[in-house]
Scaffold this motif. Sequence first.
Motif, mmCIF file in Angstrom:
data_model
loop_
_atom_site.group_PDB
_atom_site.id
_atom_site.type_symbol
_atom_site.label_atom_id
_atom_site.label_comp_id
_atom_site.label_asym_id
_atom_site.label_seq_id
_atom_site.Cartn_x
_atom_site.Cartn_y
_atom_site.Cartn_z
ATOM 1 N N ASP A 111 0.844 -1.179 0.000
ATOM 2 C CA ASP A 111 0.000 0.000 0.000
ATOM 3 C C ASP A 111 0.887 1.239 0.000
ATOM 4 O O ASP A 111 1.929 1.270 0.654
ATOM 5 C CB ASP A 111 -0.809 -0.024 1.290
ATOM 6 C CG ASP A 111 -2.149 0.636 1.152
ATOM 7 O OD1 ASP A 111 -3.116 -0.091 0.930
ATOM 8 O OD2 ASP A 111 -2.209 1.876 1.253
ATOM 9 N N PHE A 112 0.438 2.270 -0.705
ATOM 10 C CA PHE A 112 1.221 3.501 -0.723
ATOM 11 C C PHE A 112 1.445 4.001 0.705
ATOM 12 O O PHE A 112 2.527 4.445 1.064
ATOM 13 C CB PHE A 112 0.487 4.566 -1.548
ATOM 14 C CG PHE A 112 1.361 5.714 -1.937
ATOM 15 C CD1 PHE A 112 2.241 5.594 -3.010
ATOM 16 C CD2 PHE A 112 1.319 6.903 -1.235
ATOM 17 C CE1 PHE A 112 3.069 6.650 -3.373
ATOM 18 C CE2 PHE A 112 2.145 7.961 -1.591
ATOM 19 C CZ PHE A 112 3.016 7.838 -2.659
ATOM 20 N N LYS A 113 0.392 3.875 1.531
ATOM 21 C CA LYS A 113 0.480 4.311 2.929
ATOM 22 C C LYS A 113 1.514 3.529 3.723
ATOM 23 O O LYS A 113 2.025 4.017 4.724
ATOM 24 C CB LYS A 113 -0.871 4.065 3.613
ATOM 25 C CG LYS A 113 -1.937 5.049 3.306
ATOM 26 C CD LYS A 113 -3.201 4.638 4.059
ATOM 27 C CE LYS A 113 -4.385 4.670 3.145
ATOM 28 N NZ LYS A 113 -5.609 4.191 3.754
ATOM 29 N N ALA A 114 1.754 2.278 3.301
ATOM 30 C CA ALA A 114 2.635 1.424 4.094
ATOM 31 C C ALA A 114 4.102 1.676 3.791
ATOM 32 O O ALA A 114 4.979 1.232 4.533
ATOM 33 C CB ALA A 114 2.298 -0.046 3.838
ATOM 34 N N ILE A 140 5.999 4.339 3.985
ATOM 35 C CA ILE A 140 6.748 5.139 4.956
ATOM 36 C C ILE A 140 7.010 4.357 6.248
ATOM 37 O O ILE A 140 8.152 4.286 6.715
ATOM 38 C CB ILE A 140 6.014 6.471 5.237
ATOM 39 C CG1 ILE A 140 5.729 7.216 3.926
ATOM 40 C CG2 ILE A 140 6.804 7.333 6.201
ATOM 41 C CD1 ILE A 140 6.943 7.511 3.077
#
Lengths: 233, 233, 230, 240, 240
Positions: free
Chosen positions: C54-57, C59
């Motif tokens: 996921d893009f959120k994951a 970072i």
Amino acid sequence: MPWVEVFGMGILDNIISQNGYQVVLRNLGYFLGGAGYTIFITALSLAIGMVLGLFAGLGKLSANKIIYMLSTAYIDFFRGTPLFVQIFLLYFGILPVLYDNDPVSSAIIVLGLNSGAYIGEIVRAGIQAVDNGQMEAARSLGMNQRQAMTYVILPQAFKIVIPPMINEFIALLKDSSLVSAITVPELMHRGDLVFANTYEATWVFGAIAVIYFVITKTISVIGDNVERRLATD
Amino acid sequence: MPWVEVFGMGILDNIISQNGYQVVLRNLGYFLGGAGYTIFITALSLAIGMVLGLFAGLGKLSANKIIYMLSTAYIDFFRGTPLFVQIFLLYFGILPVLYDNDPVSSAIIVLGLNSGAYIGEIVRAGIQAVDNGQMEAARSLGMNQRQAMTYVILPQAFKIVIPPMINEFIALLKDSSLVSAITVPELMHRGDLVFANTYEATWVFGAIAVIYFVITKTISVIGDNVERRLATD
Amino acid sequence: TGQKQEQKVLKVGTNATFPPFEMQENNEFTGFDMDLIRAIGEEQGYKVEINHMDFKALIPALGNKKIDAAIAGMSITEERLKSVDFTKAYFNAGLIIAVANNNETIKTTEDLKGKKLAAQNGTIGAAYCDEVKKLDAKTEVRIFDDIGAAFMELEKGGVDAVVNDHPVTAYYLKTTGTSKAKMVGDIFSADDQYGIAIKKGNTETLNMLNEGLDKIKANGKYDEIYKKWF
Amino acid sequence: MIQVVDVYKSFGQLQVLKGVNFQVAPREVVCVIGPSGSGKSTLLRCINQLEKTNSGQVYIDGEELTHPKTDINKIRQQVGMVFQLFNLFPHKTVLENITMAPIKIKGIAKTDADKIAMELLKKVGLTDKAHVFPGKLSGGQKQRVAIARALAMQPKVMLFDEPTSALDPEMVGEVLAVMKNLALEGMTMVVVTHEMGFAREVGDRVVFMDEGIIVEEGSPQDIFDNPQNPRTQAFLSKVL
Amino acid sequence: MIQVVDVYKSFGQLQVLKGVNFQVAPREVVCVIGPSGSGKSTLLRCINQLEKTNSGQVYIDGEELTHPKTDINKIRQQVGMVFQLFNLFPHKTVLENITMAPIKIKGIAKTDADKIAMELLKKVGLTDKAHVFPGKLSGGQKQRVAIARALAMQPKVMLFDEPTSALDPEMVGEVLAVMKNLALEGMTMVVVTHEMGFAREVGDRVVFMDEGIIVEEGSPQDIFDNPQNPRTQAFLSKVL
Ligand SMILES: Nc1ncnc2c1ncn2[C@@H]1O[C@H](COP(=O)(O)OP(=O)(O)OP(=O)(O)O)[C@@H](O)[C@H]1O
Ligand SMILES: Nc1ncnc2c1ncn2[C@@H]1O[C@H](COP(=O)(O)OP(=O)(O)OP(=O)(O)O)[C@@H](O)[C@H]1O
Ligand SMILES: [Mg+2]
Ligand SMILES: [Mg+2]
């Protein structure tokens, strides 16, 4: 009858000539593999969730204050926060401290913990819905609290609990798609990848939806059968 | 005791100096506005879902084959396919045919339809859990099927149904974050926006999780109270 | 030492839903970013291991050392530099406007004012739309998680224009968008710079990647990859 | 008033009623006695069609309940029933149990319904339990509330399934008095009972059932003092 | 065998037992009679501590049940109870209802438990219903299964809450026979009943309760033919 053939061929040709159709066809095996992951992860986390839920549900009915508070805190936390936050928290934060965690095992643990919270409430409600006289009858025969629960209350609660439990199974199956966030290659994850590559929303997500539908329908048919088989009147 | 102060100040300073802390602080009003949307959408779709669920649940118990089949098909479809596929299908496909649909009203419709399917199963199970003798007693007093349902069966089913219903409310509240996909500015959507601009995952999603927790805990406390107030023994 | 270095592994995170930069085909990660990071790895003696998440994951995964670097068409901004470090820019995307085929009212960036605009969350396009809104409050900005949904909204007629990175929009028009939408005006906002994200303070990896980037730019590898995709 | 013509009823393989014929005249009180499992409760339930009959007809006040076009609910309002297991509404207080049907079906004003209900509760000696939930009542108290609930609809016919089984002798006496009063007021009643003393006191006629048929019927004196059928004789010889 | 010493019990404001003192010798059969709501069922439930007493002691076989250290489950295995509302386990067949406790608690082999259960079912005339679920039984049939279930634990003491209230006279006779047999085998029994004939037949001693206290006790002859207390006299005068 030639016109039927012509008409049939027409539709078929039309479908086959569609790019989206070909995208789905090409990726069908890939999707089914993803469905395999989805089912595998859901089944295992359900097993965990049912054990945790049983204890949490009993814990919320416990006279012991500490057990009650622990159960309540567990249910409140895992039911009250977004699943993907739980996934992040456990995958990146807590589980690495405990072991060299991989995405799939982490996903099973998080989903198990999450569904356990919902199941805990279902179990509690089911137990409370059993007539009080049943516990009294069991205790009067000399059963202790645990035996009365095991042999008399829980089997009856089980029947009451099936429909909300099936609801929860199905919700869990679909929630399992959130673990795609941590690279678990399950069904929805694969759908997203293929969609992003082809922009064939209707065909790709249509196919994904059909696969989910088949799985959930299977679950609910099994649930209905169990329910029917347990009916005694 | 100076060391407490020093220690305390130390932690506080450390927190305040963090960029993430400032990001959360700066966006708190923005997040709470998003929570407002979340609550608004959830409440309205819940209202729709409860009406639909009541009819679907009764429909699944109907002797009328057509009503039974319609209810079953409705429940199977909306429970069986991924919510986000339903969102896409209705938002981009079906609703535009009916009216000039906007994201918020579409979200309420889809979430209402979706929760109605889960609630339908909950309602059906609740009705079936009421003792058969209750229906007989009501009918023997001259009530017709509808009156017996309204005055005798449903009020009793209501009590049984509260805990799984609270489960469903909470699940719906969190599922409402999926309408972020069609740009409804609810809580999770705003979290995503702030995250994408700052990359402060821990602080942003931590804050989002706390807000969700506060809302869900409020719901479950209300649910417990209603449950307690309805207890008659 | 050469052989030893070859066994070093560079764990890279991406979100393979951003063609032509990162995508998946036949179970393989492909795209400009993928080729680029593999080339850098080869140059620097690393075995590159790519993970889709996921893009959120991305970072948190950097922070947790689940990955060493994230390459996912991430634009370098002031605000983000407070949380992560970026390598030197490796690509200058530039924005383009996409409108429906039959739309004749929007031709340049000037025409965007007061219109309904869509963009993808976290892109420079989204930031640009916000700027337009500041100039004309009647402008409506809709930020989608997924660029695919933004294009669908354009097809549905829910928005007038999509403002997005040029290569991505071009790719969409090449696939399903051909009959429904078109690009108008010139590429603009040329300061849309992509960088590779690294955990804040991880100078070792940062230097290694910057060095590798310099090397492939110098030896023509970069141009080769660029030509392959654009 | 009540006519049961050649009624058959099975549960799956089990034939429970095997051709029952049976009349009750207006104002008549008929007691049904017989061994456990002989079909007494089933017969009562067939009379108000809580149990669909397999064949045969049931008439109340000339109307055929077994006819598909009959508005069964209208007729059931005229037919009160007291169940063996009470089936009180657990979510309602005693008073609400009694007033629900009059208010909701007959549209009687709440205050009037409450007044009637309080009078009935006085008759059965339970005014102090009016605002208690059924879960907190003793067995006999539940029984009496169930009777009051049925009476509140002011039915023309009352069906009792062992109305005194959970009552103490004093209460039996009082219920008997209530029922005798009802009979005087013109109520038609069918009472299934195991208490022979009660049957003798209250019944105009006694019906003895066994294995799904009516074996013998007659006045209480005939049946209790001079039973003809050997099966009846055997049954009654066991009475304490 | 059973000693109840100065037991008080309230539900909220409602005082139900107001200092009950009561002994039962081994092999003795005591019948408890009294009006509805007088606290008979509550007393029975206090004897096996299904209802915690507010004060006072209960001893069975010399062991104090009201003592917090007592293993209540051990003692309850010696104390069978038959409930007024049966409380059969609806998810188990009749046979399983009877064999569950012996198998699960006493660890008796299933085949042995089945044999004992079938014998008990024969005693209560229900061998043909062994594999039926309780939902399909008539009231009297449920009652008899409940008795069989309690007997299957081979208890030393049996508590009956209106064991005959749903039985027909024939069955009452048979249950009476069963109970007399039990008495001969040395069973100690406390029987709450509304049937005076039954109390007279089966009881060694009769206890009359009213409003939470024991008003009078004595042999059946004393109580029924020559009651001393005016309350007892009034109560018994109502018996049909
Ligand atoms: N729903 C049912 N399904 C199957 N069998 C049933 C059902 N209800 C009753 N029976 C059977 O029908 C027979 C007659 O039952 P019924 O309740 O009419 O007896 P009864 O004469 O009222 O007995 P009792 O005096 O014990 O109440 C019994 O053998 C019982 O097991
Ligand atoms: N759980 C409870 N909560 C409150 N009150 C109760 C509860 N159980 C019983 N009572 C009350 O206690 C009193 C005595 O009840 P009990 O059941 O002991 O009477 P009983 O003598 O067995 O009467 P019956 O002959 O009608 O069965 C009654 O007034 C009843 O309403
Ligand atoms: Mg009966
Ligand atoms: Mg009692």
